[in-house]
Design a protein around this motif. Sequence first.
Motif: not given
Length: 125
Positions: A10-15
């Motif tokens: 599980f991973s979350i990235e924001q841009r």
Amino acid sequence: MRFGNSAQPFSIEQRSAGRGAVVTVAGEVDIHTAPRLADALGEVIEEASPHPLVVDLTGVEFLDSSGVNVLLRTHRRVGDLRVVASPAVRRPLEVTGLTATMNIFDDLEAALSPLPRSPGGPDDE
């Protein structure tokens, strides 16, 4: 039955994306990971008040009711929530009827495009 044996962690990235934001999620969104998604979306909203907020779930292999609930609460909070859905995500959204109330897209490019104005909207004079 699922027991968290995801091939992808599980991973979350924001841009940032113009005036909006893109939050990219991968893995499984279930009772264990949905709170992390809710926290991440809440932080993005608090920091930037993005319009639109795009949640890219094309890397999500499984979405349970707790994940659907996070999306619904986020949609109610920001209004302009755009969900990029993998087949694994689209199915629970269809079953719950949320595809009729949320902006669901097949790819990120479409989600980042301006939505067509509806007649009689606030920009009409």
